[in-house]
Write an enzyme that holds these catalytic residues in place. Structure first.
Site, PDB file in Angstrom:
ATOM      1  N   ASP A  67      63.875  93.197  72.092  1.00 39.52           N
ATOM      2  CA  ASP A  67      63.195  91.930  72.378  1.00 39.52           C
ATOM      3  C   ASP A  67      62.009  92.090  73.325  1.00 39.52           C
ATOM      4  O   ASP A  67      61.789  93.159  73.891  1.00 39.52           O
ATOM      5  CB  ASP A  67      64.205  90.913  72.947  1.00 39.52           C
ATOM      6  CG  ASP A  67      65.132  91.535  73.987  1.00 39.52           C
ATOM      7  OD1 ASP A  67      64.810  92.608  74.507  1.00 39.52           O
ATOM      8  OD2 ASP A  67      66.177  90.939  74.276  1.00 39.52           O
ATOM      9  N   ASN A 135      76.377  84.667  79.012  1.00 40.88           N
ATOM     10  CA  ASN A 135      76.838  83.650  78.054  1.00 40.88           C
ATOM     11  C   ASN A 135      77.139  84.269  76.684  1.00 40.88           C
ATOM     12  O   ASN A 135      77.255  83.564  75.690  1.00 40.88           O
ATOM     13  CB  ASN A 135      75.798  82.525  77.913  1.00 40.88           C
ATOM     14  CG  ASN A 135      74.450  83.042  77.400  1.00 40.88           C
ATOM     15  OD1 ASN A 135      74.290  84.226  77.147  1.00 40.88           O
ATOM     16  ND2 ASN A 135      73.487  82.142  77.247  1.00 40.88           N
ATOM     17  N   HIS A 137      75.170  86.405  75.037  1.00 36.92           N
ATOM     18  CA  HIS A 137      74.035  86.702  74.155  1.00 36.92           C
ATOM     19  C   HIS A 137      73.810  88.195  74.001  1.00 36.92           C
ATOM     20  O   HIS A 137      74.162  88.991  74.873  1.00 36.92           O
ATOM     21  CB  HIS A 137      72.766  85.949  74.572  1.00 36.92           C
ATOM     22  CG  HIS A 137      72.029  86.463  75.769  1.00 36.92           C
ATOM     23  ND1 HIS A 137      71.682  85.658  76.823  1.00 36.92           N
ATOM     24  CD2 HIS A 137      71.530  87.683  76.067  1.00 36.92           C
ATOM     25  CE1 HIS A 137      71.009  86.373  77.715  1.00 36.92           C
ATOM     26  NE2 HIS A 137      70.901  87.603  77.283  1.00 36.92           N
ATOM     27  N   GLU A 142      70.817  83.668  71.608  1.00 32.31           N
ATOM     28  CA  GLU A 142      71.602  82.788  72.477  1.00 32.31           C
ATOM     29  C   GLU A 142      72.756  82.154  71.685  1.00 32.31           C
ATOM     30  O   GLU A 142      72.775  82.210  70.452  1.00 32.31           O
ATOM     31  CB  GLU A 142      70.677  81.691  73.026  1.00 32.31           C
ATOM     32  CG  GLU A 142      69.519  82.207  73.891  1.00 32.31           C
ATOM     33  CD  GLU A 142      69.928  82.549  75.331  1.00 32.31           C
ATOM     34  OE1 GLU A 142      71.100  82.879  75.562  1.00 32.31           O
ATOM     35  OE2 GLU A 142      69.049  82.486  76.209  1.00 32.31           O
TER      36      GLU A 142
HETATM   37  C1  GLP Z   1      68.340  89.980  78.911  1.00 35.21           C
HETATM   38  C2  GLP Z   1      68.088  90.874  77.713  1.00 35.21           C
HETATM   39  C3  GLP Z   1      69.378  91.323  77.081  1.00 35.21           C
HETATM   40  C4  GLP Z   1      70.304  91.855  78.160  1.00 35.21           C
HETATM   41  C5  GLP Z   1      70.625  90.756  79.132  1.00 35.21           C
HETATM   42  C6  GLP Z   1      71.589  91.182  80.222  1.00 35.21           C
HETATM   43  O1  GLP Z   1      68.548  88.664  78.572  1.00 35.21           O
HETATM   44  N1  GLP Z   1      67.292  90.240  76.714  1.00 35.21           N
HETATM   45  O2  GLP Z   1      69.106  92.309  76.104  1.00 35.21           O
HETATM   46  O3  GLP Z   1      71.477  92.347  77.577  1.00 35.21           O
HETATM   47  O4  GLP Z   1      69.403  90.389  79.734  1.00 35.21           O
HETATM   48  O5  GLP Z   1      70.886  91.705  81.293  1.00 35.21           O
HETATM   49  P1  GLP Z   1      71.521  92.476  82.488  1.00 35.21           P
HETATM   50  O6  GLP Z   1      71.897  93.822  81.966  1.00 35.21           O
HETATM   51  O7  GLP Z   1      70.406  92.563  83.488  1.00 35.21           O
HETATM   52  O8  GLP Z   1      72.676  91.711  82.980  1.00 35.21           O
END
Ligand code: GLP
Length: 240
Positions: A67, A135, A137, A142
């Site tokens: 992404d 959540n 995702h 989402e």
């Molecule tokens: C973002 C990214 C996801 C990632 C998520 C969790 O939203 N788009 O790909 O898995 O964050 O992030 P973190 O690893 O910082 O908790």
């Protein structure tokens, strides 16, 4: 799903890097599906270490990222393209031409989604690395994203904006939209590696592993994939 529970984040990062390095050793031309967020940073560090020891090369590796924020590109330290360069690409011998992310600065985001989707379908991931939103995702898919979704523009939820705001100066600075690989393109990967660390992921981990397969928890779709490896630390595993 195969589940490995580690003592802490450091052990999770070593294990995660080992699994990716194994894929590279078996196929020096592998396609790696990569993720951003704070969770994979340690795994990237260990992968760079393994590269430094001469055990792997990225010369012929291709990558497709999950992404990118809408409106952000290489000029912004918060873009995912900058994140990837800082944490991995600039530290190994990868050819930047072989690294792919959605272009958050494209004039027409919907056309960019179509281009990226075609690109991902022609680059089946030998392994797809995933972090997990609190959540549930995956990528930026989402809750209630259809399981058959392709790369698309997403309006980020308040929950995600809040979670991700810690990496920005102010919450207002977090882009409200992003381009994300869809769930269908994630599921086409031959192997999926999910990393999750800390108490705030425990609920999402539970729903992903033991909850009903439902669009309410995007990560629950992984129960339908035949080769998923989950590497989580004790805290993230605390509700299992
Ligand atoms: C973002 C990214 C996801 C990632 C998520 C969790 O939203 N788009 O790909 O898995 O964050 O992030 P973190 O690893 O910082 O908790």
């Amino acid at each position: 799903m195969k589940i490995i529970i580690t003592e802490d984040y450091d052990e999770l990062s070593i294990k995660g890097a080992e699994i990716i390095a194994e894929v590279i050793k078996n196929n020096p031309r592998a396609v790696l599906g990569l993720a951003t967020g704070s969770t994979p940073i340690g795994a990237y560090k260990n992968l760079v270490k393994t590269y430094g020891l001469g055990n792997i090369t990225f010369k012929e590796i291709e990558t497709v990222n999950l992404d990118e924020y809408a409106g952000l590109g290489e000029e912004s330290e918060h873009s995912y393209v900058s994140f990837m360069r800082e944490n991995l690409f600039d530290k190994v011998d990868i050819d930047l031409k072989n690294t792919h992310l959605p272009n958050g600065k494209a004039e027409n985001l919907n056309e960019e989604c179509e281009r990226y989707s075609r690109l991902v379908f022609s680059h089946t991931q030998d392994i797809q690395l995933l972090g997990l939103g609190s959540n549930g995702h995956i990528g930026f898919n989402e809750p209630f994203t259809p399981f058959n979704s392709l790369t698309h523009v997403v309006n980020l939820t308040e929950n995600t904006i809040k979670d991700n705001s810690r990496l920005f100066e102010k919450e207002e600075d977090v882009p409200r939209q992003a381009i994300t690989m869809g769930i269908r393109e994630i599921m086409q990967a031959k192997k999926i590696l999910v990393l999750a660390s800390g108490k705030n992921k425990a609920k999402a981990v539970y729903s992903m592993v033991k909850g009903e397969v439902s669009e309410e928890c995007p990560a629950s779709v992984l129960q339908r994939h035949s080769d998923v490896m989950l590497v989580i630390d004790r805290e993230a595993a605390s509700l299992l």
